[in-house]
Design an enzyme around this catalytic site. Structure first.
Site, PDB file in Angstrom:
ATOM      1  N   HIS A   1      -1.048   6.344   8.109  1.00  0.00           N
ATOM      2  CA  HIS A   1      -0.091   5.336   8.759  1.00  0.00           C
ATOM      3  C   HIS A   1       1.437   5.572   8.834  1.00  0.00           C
ATOM      4  O   HIS A   1       2.054   5.130   8.870  1.00  0.00           O
ATOM      5  CB  HIS A   1      -0.565   4.160   8.190  1.00  0.00           C
ATOM      6  CG  HIS A   1       0.430   2.358   7.816  1.00  0.00           C
ATOM      7  ND1 HIS A   1      -0.528   1.662   8.892  1.00  0.00           N
ATOM      8  CD2 HIS A   1       1.267   2.391   7.749  1.00  0.00           C
ATOM      9  CE1 HIS A   1       0.361   0.573   9.151  1.00  0.00           C
ATOM     10  NE2 HIS A   1       1.390   1.241   8.793  1.00  0.00           N
ATOM     11  N   GLU A   2       1.409   5.818   7.388  1.00  0.00           N
ATOM     12  CA  GLU A   2       2.958   6.524   6.676  1.00  0.00           C
ATOM     13  C   GLU A   2       3.742   6.984   7.703  1.00  0.00           C
ATOM     14  O   GLU A   2       4.333   7.034   8.427  1.00  0.00           O
ATOM     15  CB  GLU A   2       3.251   5.996   5.481  1.00  0.00           C
ATOM     16  CG  GLU A   2       2.547   5.384   4.611  1.00  0.00           C
ATOM     17  CD  GLU A   2       3.143   3.915   4.411  1.00  0.00           C
ATOM     18  OE1 GLU A   2       4.355   3.488   5.404  1.00  0.00           O
ATOM     19  OE2 GLU A   2       2.890   2.832   5.128  1.00  0.00           O
TER      20      GLU A   2
ATOM     21  N   ASN B   1       9.544   4.941   3.971  1.00  0.00           N
ATOM     22  CA  ASN B   1      10.248   6.566   3.349  1.00  0.00           C
ATOM     23  C   ASN B   1      10.730   8.328   4.424  1.00  0.00           C
ATOM     24  O   ASN B   1      10.107   8.525   3.277  1.00  0.00           O
ATOM     25  CB  ASN B   1      10.755   6.236   1.821  1.00  0.00           C
ATOM     26  CG  ASN B   1      10.795   4.905   1.565  1.00  0.00           C
ATOM     27  OD1 ASN B   1      11.411   3.868   2.257  1.00  0.00           O
ATOM     28  ND2 ASN B   1      10.179   5.069   0.103  1.00  0.00           N
TER      29      ASN B   1
ATOM     30  N   GLU C   1       4.672  -0.898  12.756  1.00  0.00           N
ATOM     31  CA  GLU C   1       3.231  -1.511  11.618  1.00  0.00           C
ATOM     32  C   GLU C   1       3.164  -1.444  12.971  1.00  0.00           C
ATOM     33  O   GLU C   1       1.333  -0.959  12.782  1.00  0.00           O
ATOM     34  CB  GLU C   1       3.744  -2.613  11.403  1.00  0.00           C
ATOM     35  CG  GLU C   1       5.439  -2.701  10.524  1.00  0.00           C
ATOM     36  CD  GLU C   1       4.697  -1.680   9.361  1.00  0.00           C
ATOM     37  OE1 GLU C   1       3.426  -1.084   9.154  1.00  0.00           O
ATOM     38  OE2 GLU C   1       5.815  -2.031   9.006  1.00  0.00           O
TER      39      GLU C   1
ATOM     40  N   GLY D   1       0.791  -1.225   0.034  1.00  0.00           N
ATOM     41  CA  GLY D   1      -0.293  -0.265  -0.156  1.00  0.00           C
ATOM     42  C   GLY D   1       0.609   0.848  -0.526  1.00  0.00           C
ATOM     43  O   GLY D   1       0.619   2.130  -0.882  1.00  0.00           O
ATOM     44  N   ALA D   2       2.393   1.233   0.968  1.00  0.00           N
ATOM     45  CA  ALA D   2       2.616   2.380   1.055  1.00  0.00           C
ATOM     46  C   ALA D   2       3.969   2.004   1.783  1.00  0.00           C
ATOM     47  O   ALA D   2       4.103   0.388   2.066  1.00  0.00           O
ATOM     48  CB  ALA D   2       2.196   3.557   1.866  1.00  0.00           C
TER      49      ALA D   2
END
Length: 878
Positions: free
Chosen positions: A314-315, A284, A337, A280-281
């Site tokens: 989330h990222e 970085n 996570e 999904g992603a």
């Protein structure tokens, strides 16, 4: 070519620990020459790495990781090493001297079509070439030589030479750029702060790029300004809703700065949407990469926009959980996570206009966790990860969704203030470092005053999902006894797994034909049986819902009376989270063989049109199709398929024109139509002879309908090719691949199976990751008489597939081709032919790689579960 690279050379936890004992890394300088990327005949690119390191001891050999297409030179402290002896597979060996060392590697890295390392994509719209990197957990070694483990952090300085008109980006901003006069330019990026190899990144290509900024006044009176950037392929620019993406980004940065009380440390915040992405992603720092499926070229529902916002949050949470503070080794992958999953959902719920984030979490994310946690390969949240192959397989529903569910329970257990206070301390104490579970438990104990040892043992170090059920005894309609019964065992040890829960209990009554809430309260459940005094002395409620509010992680079971009311009246329950919890419990009962699939399907037909949340609606429609295809035995399958097809058709025509629900019904109808009953509807929608007010047959829906028509043998390959050429796109490329492989012709199936098994087309060209999966999925559509014979080649090929392919592509092939759609005859589920084939393979390949065996074990278990469901249906017949 991509298949020249050494395959799946593993790195063990012990080897990583030994390297960390011997040395620390001071800095990396990485120089990549991507000038040949637009030429498809050029398979690789020059990769040069300078690594400054400090050795704590002398005379102990160690190694760098580099999956390469050739190494030209290795220089250690000014002395050239012979590549013929220093380079062994994907490892470069050397012996550091005590103190400062400099290692320089000049080699060739290879472009990828698997989404691992440096992925190269040619846009079917305009022929332009796009590059991006994806590394987690260990594919930075496909791009440059490094120490591929998360605890050897260092600053990175990247230099990239590429076509001058390309947008080139990395974790940091460009510090210096020079053009060479030959159409090429070199970009030198500013050094990063200390980060792990797996979160470094490169983006290069003629990307469409949009900028903005975000600012925040800090407590010391200064202003923090973060440059924002968004990029996508140029051919998608017309569909790129940058303003909405920037809005969500700013909402997230505001939220996380208030929540974590730690300024964003990574300079800029770019977000790139890239093609053929495996995830999904990826988080970085300074340049987050996303699947370009989030650039909606067809109409998107509210649930799709909410899903995109959830991924963005989330990222962004990872900028602190994962990037700033990183797990020491992959055993503690959950430390980042699970937190990102929980905190990301919290951000969507509290910082954006989406109001169903926790409903989606309960119905989708937890469904993933419950499935994963009932497989034979389940594991504790804190997993034992002996090597990188195990790490790659552990990006699963336990690490993400179960961990997040348990953190939601922890938030309720210790209280929000203590939870956030612990997080803030954690960031300050361990910034730019690496941690283990013990480090996080320590700050939790400080903030909450609770002993976290017992909680951690119960929730983080045991596996399996327990169940909760309210058991009532009544006299003259009045409740005389009420207990919550908890049942659970750790499937990895066989020991009881009775966990502490802080949960909600809700009561509902049927009044004037509507299920209405009559009460709700919190309760601490601490053993196998917990009294519920709040229900005593009251009339028995029509519905008692344990885990009301979805605070804890457990399967919900209903007594017979509650189940009967829900099956008849669930559609009248208007509270979204309670309704989603009830639907999730019903599907769990189907999977466990406690509720016959036809009963569930009857409830779907009766109630699904009343669901207002399109995310929950789409989930249940998908479950209904699975119930028909896998949980219904063959003698009733066609009848159940017809009834569901008719219901979807009726719902489509009755839905509000232009609504999300209408689109969800249309998409589900196209999916179901692959197996028949809806030929005229499919043809009518494609040809335009059938129109539904408010429904537009856009690119996504059109290709779904074309796939259904192809699977029924009603659309030719020439028609599919004409459709693709008329409107070329990545969606069309993948859509055509699936539709072609779905055609019910023997020669088509043979060609599709050959392509899927080999990962190449008829001309020998390597299939990209997305096209490979589409080919696999298309092959699987069709009757047993068309595809079963090919499986004599599947089992003997598994070991070679794993050896010869990257782990990403091998997983797609092995998992995707496993024959899950089977019918139970007179044999027991365990005696089914495919189950016996899987058992034989596992016995004969006891020494096969653990990750490969895990896939077969899991797929076998999924098959046995569906066959047991079919057996339960047959046993329930009068």
């Amino acid at each position: 070519m991509e298949n020249q690279q050494p395959r799946n050379q593993n790195l063990s936890r012990d080897e990583a620990a030994e390297r960390a004992r011997i040395l620390c890394v001071d800095s990396y300088e990485v120089d990549l020459d991507l000038t040949g990327a637009p030429d498809p005949a050029v398979s690789g690119y020059r990769s040069r790495t300078r690594i400054a390191l400090t050795a704590h001891v002398a005379g102990e050999e160690t190694f760098l990781d580099f999956i390469h297409g050739g190494v030209a030179s290795v220089v250690h402290n000014g002395k050239s090493l012979d590549p013929a002896t220093a380079v062994r597979g994907s490892r470069i060996h050397f012996t550091p001297t005590e103190g400062h060392n400099l290692v320089e590697v000049d080699g060739t890295a290879l472009y990828s079509t698997s989404g691992e390392g440096m992925h190269r994509f040619v846009d079917p719209v305009d022929g332009q070439t796009y590059l991006y990197t994806q590394y987690e957990p260990a594919d930075a070694r496909r791009v440059f030589a490094n120490f591929e483990q998360p605890d050897l952090k260092a600053p990175f300085t990247f230099t990239v030479t590429a076509p001058a008109h390309w947008h080139v980006a990395s974790n940091q901003s460009v510090a210096e750029r020079s053009e060479h006069g030959n159409g090429m330019a070199t970009s030198l990026f500013a050094p990063t702060l200390p980060i792990s190899t797996y979160i470094t990144t490169i983006l290069a290509g003629p990307y469409h790029y949009v900028t903005d900024s975000w600012s925040r006044r800090l407590e010391d009176g200064s202003t923090l300004t973060v440059p924002l950037g968004l990029s996508c392929r140029a051919s998608l620019a017309g569909n790129f809703d940058a303003d909405a993406l920037f809005t969500t980004t700013r909402q997230g940065l505001d939220f996380f700065h208030d929540l974590f009380d730690y300024p964003y440390p990574w300079g800029k915040y770019d977000q790139a949407f890239v093609p053929e992405y495996n995830l999904g992603a990826m988080e970085n720092p300074g340049l987050v990469t996303f699947t370009e499926n989030y650039v909606f070229t067809s109409r998107a529902t509210e649930a799709q926009y909410e899903g995109r916002a959830n991924t963005i949050m989330h990222e962004m949470a990872h900028m602190w959980f994962g990037d700033l503070v990183t797990m020491r080794w992959w055993d503690d992958l959950w430390l980042k996570e699970s937190f990102a999953d929980f905190i990301g959902t919290l951000a969507v719920a509290e910082a954006t206009d989406f109001n169903t984030a926790w409903v989606t979490f309960a119905n989708r994310r937890k469904a993933w966790a419950y499935v994963q946690d009932q497989l034979p390969t389940t594991h504790p949240i804190v997993a034992d990860i002996p090597d990188l192959e195990a790490a790659r397989q552990n990006f699963d529903g336990i690490t993400y969704a179960k961990g997040a569910s348990v953190l939601k329970q922890l938030d309720a257990y210790v209280g929000r203030d203590a939870f956030i206070s612990a997080a803030r301390t954690y960031f300050r104490r361990h910034e730019y470092g690496n941690t283990t579970l013990a480090d996080f438990l320590a700050v939790l104990e400080e903030a909450s005053g609770r002993d976290m040892g017992a909680w951690s043992e119960a929730w983080l170090r045991t596996a399996g999902v327990g169940s909760l059920q309210v058991e009532l005894t009544e006299h003259d309609g009045v409740v005389t006894s009420a207990v919550i019964v908890q049942d659970g065992a750790d499937p990895t040890t066989g020991s009881p797994a009775i966990r502490p829960h802080t949960l909600g209990v809700g009561t509902f009554e049927l009044r004037e034909g509507v299920l209405q809430r009559t009460g709700g309260f919190r309760l601490d459940v601490t053993g196998s049986s917990t009294e519920v005094p709040e229900l005593l002395g009251r009339p028995r409620p029509g519905v008692v819902l344990p885990n009301d509010g979805d605070l804890t992680y457990a399967k919900v079971r209903f007594d017979e009376a509650t189940l009967g009311v829900l099956l008849e009246h669930l559609g009248t329950l208007t509270e979204p989270l309670a309704r989603a919890t009830a639907w999730a419990a019903l599907w769990s009962m189907v999977r466990d063989g406690l509720l016959p699939a036809p009963v569930f399907l009857a409830a779907v037909r009766r109630h699904v049109a009343t669901i207002s949340d399109v995310g929950v609606l789409s989930m249940i429609l998908g479950q209904a199709e699975t119930a028909v295809q896998r949980y219904c035995p063959p003698h009733i399958r066609d009848a159940e398929h017809r009834k569901l097809a008719q219901a979807l058709h009726d719902f489509l025509l009755a839905a509000e024109p232009g609504s999300d629900a209408q689109l969800a019904f249309a998409r589900a109808l196209a999916e179901l139509a692959r197996a028949g009953e809806l030929d005229q509807v499919v043809a009518g929608l494609l040809e335009g002879s059938l129109t539904v007010e408010g429904l537009r047959v856009d690119e996504q829906l059109r290709w779904a309908l074309l796939q259904a028509g192809a699977a029924r043998g009603q659309i030719t390959t020439s028609t599919l090719e004409a459709e693709r050429q008329a409107n070329p796109s990545a969606v069309a490329t993948v859509g055509q691949a699936l539709a072609w492989a779905a055609r019910p012709e023997a020669q088509v199936k043979q060609a599709a199976f050959d392509a899927a098994l080999s990962g190449t087309d008829a001309e020998g060209a390597v299939l990209s990751n997305d096209v490979l999966s589409a080919t696999v999925n298309g092959f699987l559509i069709g009757g047993h008489e068309l595809i079963d014979d090919y499986y004599t080649r599947y089992w003997p090929a598994l070991a070679d597939i794993w050896e010869q392919k990257s782990i990403g592509l091998a997983t797609r092939i092995v998992q995707g081709l496993f024959p899950l759609d089977q019918d139970l005859g007179t044999e027991t589920p365990e005696q089914h032919r495919v189950v016996r084939n899987a058992d034989s393979w596992l016995i004969e390949n006891a020494q096969a790689p653990r990750a490969l065996r895990r896939i077969i074990i899991e797929q076998r278990d999924q098959l046995v579960r569906t066959l047991r469901g079919q057996a339960a249906v047959m046993a329930s017949r009068p």
